[in-house]
Design a protein around this motif. Structure first.
Motif, mmCIF file in Angstrom:
data_model
loop_
_atom_site.group_PDB
_atom_site.id
_atom_site.type_symbol
_atom_site.label_atom_id
_atom_site.label_comp_id
_atom_site.label_asym_id
_atom_site.label_seq_id
_atom_site.Cartn_x
_atom_site.Cartn_y
_atom_site.Cartn_z
ATOM 1 N N ALA A 80 1.632 5.126 8.902
ATOM 2 C CA ALA A 80 1.384 3.820 9.514
ATOM 3 C C ALA A 80 0.410 3.203 8.712
ATOM 4 C CB ALA A 80 1.118 4.025 11.063
ATOM 5 N N ARG A 81 0.562 1.839 8.183
ATOM 6 C CA ARG A 81 -0.689 1.416 7.552
ATOM 7 C C ARG A 81 -0.194 -0.120 7.309
ATOM 8 N NH1 ARG A 81 -3.481 4.283 3.925
ATOM 9 N NH2 ARG A 81 -1.950 5.939 3.704
ATOM 10 N N PRO A 82 -1.213 -1.004 7.323
ATOM 11 C CA PRO A 82 -0.958 -2.418 7.259
ATOM 12 C C PRO A 82 -0.204 -2.702 5.992
ATOM 13 C CG PRO A 82 -3.133 -1.941 8.002
ATOM 14 C CD PRO A 82 -2.733 -0.712 7.769
ATOM 15 N N PHE A 83 0.894 -3.672 6.018
ATOM 16 C CA PHE A 83 1.696 -3.613 4.773
ATOM 17 C C PHE A 83 0.903 -4.007 3.541
ATOM 18 C CE2 PHE A 83 3.584 -7.579 2.395
ATOM 19 C CZ PHE A 83 4.505 -6.937 1.614
ATOM 20 N N LEU A 84 -0.246 -4.885 3.677
ATOM 21 C CA LEU A 84 -1.123 -5.121 2.320
ATOM 22 C C LEU A 84 -1.879 -4.114 1.954
ATOM 23 C CD1 LEU A 84 -2.253 -8.758 3.274
ATOM 24 C CD2 LEU A 84 -0.449 -8.156 1.796
ATOM 25 N N GLU A 85 -1.896 -2.970 2.547
ATOM 26 C CA GLU A 85 -2.675 -1.442 2.138
ATOM 27 C C GLU A 85 -1.895 -0.613 1.755
ATOM 28 O OE1 GLU A 85 -5.327 -0.708 5.429
ATOM 29 O OE2 GLU A 85 -6.028 -2.755 5.334
ATOM 30 N N LEU A 88 1.789 1.972 -3.629
ATOM 31 C CA LEU A 88 2.957 2.190 -4.201
ATOM 32 C C LEU A 88 3.768 3.462 -3.889
ATOM 33 C CD1 LEU A 88 5.692 0.728 -5.392
ATOM 34 C CD2 LEU A 88 4.489 1.242 -7.680
ATOM 35 N N ALA A 89 2.658 4.247 -4.152
ATOM 36 C CA ALA A 89 3.590 5.815 -4.053
ATOM 37 C C ALA A 89 3.875 6.064 -2.633
ATOM 38 C CB ALA A 89 2.299 6.766 -4.365
ATOM 39 N N GLU A 90 3.316 5.611 -1.492
ATOM 40 C CA GLU A 90 3.490 5.951 -0.025
ATOM 41 C C GLU A 90 4.839 5.127 -0.069
ATOM 42 O OE1 GLU A 90 0.594 6.063 3.229
ATOM 43 O OE2 GLU A 90 1.659 4.188 3.793
ATOM 44 N N TYR A 91 4.970 3.884 -0.453
ATOM 45 C CA TYR A 91 6.360 3.063 -0.197
ATOM 46 C C TYR A 91 7.347 3.858 -1.013
ATOM 47 C CZ TYR A 91 10.115 0.024 -1.140
ATOM 48 O OH TYR A 91 11.409 -0.294 -1.453
ATOM 49 N N ALA A 135 6.221 -1.409 7.835
ATOM 50 C CA ALA A 135 7.109 -2.137 7.116
ATOM 51 C C ALA A 135 8.236 -1.325 6.210
ATOM 52 C CB ALA A 135 6.603 -3.054 6.216
ATOM 53 N N ALA A 136 7.684 -0.382 5.490
ATOM 54 C CA ALA A 136 8.607 0.383 4.596
ATOM 55 C C ALA A 136 9.644 1.033 5.506
ATOM 56 C CB ALA A 136 7.636 1.362 3.773
#
Ligand code: NAD
Length: 232
Positions: A80-85, A88-91, A135-136
């Motif tokens: 869980a993390r705000p989209f803008l934060e 890329l590696a987590e996505y 989001a991801a």
């Protein structure tokens, strides 16, 4: 006796699915990062981000239990993390576990299902209404239903049925991401028709139906298992 392979097998819902498929009389290979042994299953420690490890798990399952006839793509991560934060590696990790692995697992399974089979992908209620800070995860769950329909069409001529279960909010470790568990419980019950929380066994029962003979003419479907959750 059919060989069934379940991913995310050490999680709350995965364990119930493994137990149910074993009770249905299948030989179950249980895949997870967490190697803790599930009784009655072939436990395989596999990192689903690793395509070679997935291929090796299929080879080992086939060698020890015979070719796979049932696949349940259940593993997922949900940082869980705000989209803008979101780095890329987590996505990429979320995509690798929740989507790319579903794809690769289905490919290996379909190659072994030379006389038909059943694949069940696990989505999430969050794919309908969205969910902040996830989001991801939400995107991969929407993709699971689209992949289900695409594979159902393409694999149907080989009698491989591909369906999806979309859980609502089950009271599992996943809820630890919520700061106030009691408020979250109220939030869930306000949205459900049934005024109690579901159990992993109730989700596993639908997986059992979709992988069993009673669903022999059911493919390409997503079944919502959420106590009648109504999205505003
Ligand atoms: P969980 O977190 O309890 O279990 C997930 C399992 O996946 C864990 O055992 C974990 O070790 C495994 N896993 C994670 N990354 C992995 C990797 N790289 N390689 C191999 N294994 C890995 O989750 P759960 O609550 O049991 O959820 C199961 C499924 O149900 C997921 O697809 C989830 O999105 C979906 N779902 C759950 C709920 C719920 O209320 N619990 C709601 C909607 C959807």
């Amino acid at each position: 006796m059919t060989t069934a392979l379940v991913t995310g097998a050490a999680g709350a819902l995965g364990r119930a699915i493994v137990r149910r498929l074993a009770a249905d009389g299948h030989q179950v290979a249980a895949l997870d990062l967490d190697a803790s042994a599930l009784e009655g299953a072939l436990n395989l420690k596999v990192d689903l981000r690793d395509a070679d490890a997935i291929e090796a798990a299929f080879a080992e399952t086939a060698a020890r239990l015979g070719p796979v006839g049932i696949l349940v793509n259940n593993a997922a991560i949900y940082p869980a993390r705000p989209f803008l934060e979101v780095p890329l590696a987590e996505y990429e990790d979320v995509h690798a576990v929740n989507q790319r692995a579903y794809w690769l697992m289905a490919q290996h399974a379909a190659r072994q299902m030379t006389s038909g089979g059943a694949i069940v992908n696990v989505a999430s209620i969050t794919m309908h209404g969205g969910w902040s800070d996830l989001a991801a995860y939400v995107a991969t769950k929407g993709a699971a239903t689209s992949l289900t329909r695409a594979l159902a069409r393409e694999l149907g001529p080989g009698e491989i049925r591909v369906n999806c279960v979309s859980p609502g909010a089950f009271p599992t470790a996943a809820e630890e991401i919520h700061e106030d568990p009691e408020a979250y419980n109220r939030f869930v019950l306000e949205r459900q028709a049934l005024q109690r929380r579901g159990t992993p066994e109730e989700l596993a029962a639908v997986v059992s139906f979709l992988t069993g003979p009673d669903a022999s003419f059911v493919t390409g479907q997503t079944i919502e298992v959420n106590g009648g959750w109504v999205m505003a």
